[in-house]
Design a protein around this motif. Structure first.
Motif: not given
Ligand code: FES
Length: 82
Positions: A52-73
């Motif tokens: 919801v808050c969008q405070e966890c935005r990061v680049q993952i493999d070149g794409r902007r993603r939410l860190a809290c909604q992404t499982v590590c691979a």
């Protein structure tokens, strides 16, 4: 199959328990777990943990993603963003 996943956060190799979120990996990597820097230069870290808050935005493999909604691979490359 390993119970650990390896990924890179800002070039640093980080090992986390399989199934961990990228937000958790940011915290495990050290510091305060900042995902990005605000326009005023303050560090921002995951807050709500539910997309919801969008405070966890990061680049993952070149794409902007939410860190809290992404499982590590395995081999994932995470860049904290400005
Ligand atoms: S921590 Fe709020 S959207 Fe990810």
């Amino acid at each position: 199959m390993s119970d650990r996943t390896q990924l890179h956060i800002d070039g640093q190799l980080v090992r986390v328990k399989a199934g961990s979120s990228v937000a958790a990996a940011l915290r495990i990597a050290g510091g305060m777990g900042a995902a990005r820097t605000s326009v005023t230069g303050q560090p921002r870290a995951p807050f709500c943990g539910m997309g919801v808050c969008q405070e966890c935005r990061v680049q993952i493999d070149g794409r902007r993603r939410l860190a809290c909604q992404t499982v590590c691979a395995e081999g994932m490359r995470v860049e904290t963003t400005a």
